[in-house]
Write a protein that holds these residues in place. Structure first.
Motif, mmCIF file in Angstrom:
data_model
loop_
_atom_site.group_PDB
_atom_site.id
_atom_site.type_symbol
_atom_site.label_atom_id
_atom_site.label_comp_id
_atom_site.label_asym_id
_atom_site.label_seq_id
_atom_site.Cartn_x
_atom_site.Cartn_y
_atom_site.Cartn_z
ATOM 1 N N LEU A 77 -53.957 7.490 -4.056
ATOM 2 C CA LEU A 77 -53.363 6.325 -3.412
ATOM 3 C C LEU A 77 -54.295 5.142 -3.614
ATOM 4 O O LEU A 77 -55.515 5.292 -3.527
ATOM 5 C CB LEU A 77 -53.166 6.581 -1.917
ATOM 6 C CG LEU A 77 -52.311 7.798 -1.549
ATOM 7 C CD1 LEU A 77 -52.370 8.049 -0.052
ATOM 8 C CD2 LEU A 77 -50.888 7.612 -2.006
ATOM 9 N N LEU A 78 -53.725 3.996 -3.880
ATOM 10 C CA LEU A 78 -54.509 2.783 -4.035
ATOM 11 C C LEU A 78 -54.031 1.773 -3.005
ATOM 12 O O LEU A 78 -52.838 1.446 -2.957
ATOM 13 C CB LEU A 78 -54.372 2.212 -5.446
ATOM 14 C CG LEU A 78 -55.225 0.975 -5.735
ATOM 15 C CD1 LEU A 78 -56.708 1.321 -5.700
ATOM 16 C CD2 LEU A 78 -54.851 0.378 -7.087
ATOM 17 N N SER A 85 -50.027 1.894 -3.083
ATOM 18 C CA SER A 85 -49.394 2.383 -4.312
ATOM 19 C C SER A 85 -49.758 3.841 -4.476
ATOM 20 O O SER A 85 -50.849 4.265 -4.086
ATOM 21 C CB SER A 85 -49.895 1.605 -5.534
ATOM 22 O OG SER A 85 -49.598 0.249 -5.428
ATOM 23 N N GLN A 86 -48.856 4.602 -5.071
ATOM 24 C CA GLN A 86 -49.122 6.007 -5.297
ATOM 25 C C GLN A 86 -48.563 6.456 -6.638
ATOM 26 O O GLN A 86 -47.857 5.701 -7.291
ATOM 27 C CB GLN A 86 -48.565 6.854 -4.169
ATOM 28 C CG GLN A 86 -47.187 6.495 -3.714
ATOM 29 C CD GLN A 86 -46.865 7.101 -2.368
ATOM 30 O OE1 GLN A 86 -47.253 8.217 -2.088
ATOM 31 N NE2 GLN A 86 -46.157 6.382 -1.545
ATOM 32 N N ALA A 90 -50.095 3.748 -8.757
ATOM 33 C CA ALA A 90 -51.498 3.648 -8.331
ATOM 34 C C ALA A 90 -52.425 3.741 -9.537
ATOM 35 O O ALA A 90 -53.392 2.980 -9.648
ATOM 36 C CB ALA A 90 -51.826 4.752 -7.319
#
Length: 153
Positions: A77-78, A85-86, A90
């Motif tokens: 995850l980011l 985001s994933q 991400a």
């Protein structure tokens, strides 16, 4: 799961974060994930990306804040200003933060997301079998001080 979740309120920051922080949340027992973290540390010379394992107290708090599972981890995850985001999104956003030639991987955004996520899911679903896993989360080495959210420096 959605590829991007938005934070609840623009004036409210997730726990442990400051405005403008970028945080990569990763599975701390996954050997592939740990190798990816080492890659980020090596190539993010400007130290723009902070790191946290999903198993750490900070990672758990961030997962809860974004409404993500806190016991099963199937994606990096980011966290950025744009939210969470994933999966392939991400990865692409992460690569865009690194210097060339790595930032050129952001061109993968032109590949349809269902195809990108399908490839991502195949790798993520087999990562323990293909790359192995650690019994416990690895601790950051002294030369990486300040890169991890749980690091007070």
């Amino acid at each position: 799961m959605n590829s991007a979740a938005t934070p609840p309120e623009p004036d409210t920051l997730p726990p442990f974060l400051h405005p403008g922080d970028r945080v990569l949340l990763f599975d701390g027992v996954c050997k592939l994930c740990n190798a990816s973290v080492q890659f980020v540390i090596r190539h993010d010379r400007q130290r723009r990306i902070k790191l946290a394992s999903m198993q750490s107290p900070q990672g758990q708090a961030l997962l809860q804040w974004f409404g993500q599972p806190t016991e099963q981890f199937d994606s990096v995850l980011l966290i950025e200003d744009q939210g969470l985001s994933q999966r392939s999104e991400a990865f692409i956003r992460l690569m865009a933060q690194l210097p060339a030639p790595w930032r050129w991987l952001r061109l993968l955004r032109w590949v349809p997301r269902p195809l990108r996520d399908w490839v991502y899911d195949r790798i993520a679903g087999n990562r323990y079998r293909w790359f192995g896993r650690h019994e416990v989360c690895l601790l950051p080495s002294p030369e990486h001080r300040g890169r991890f959210l749980d690091d007070p420096s």
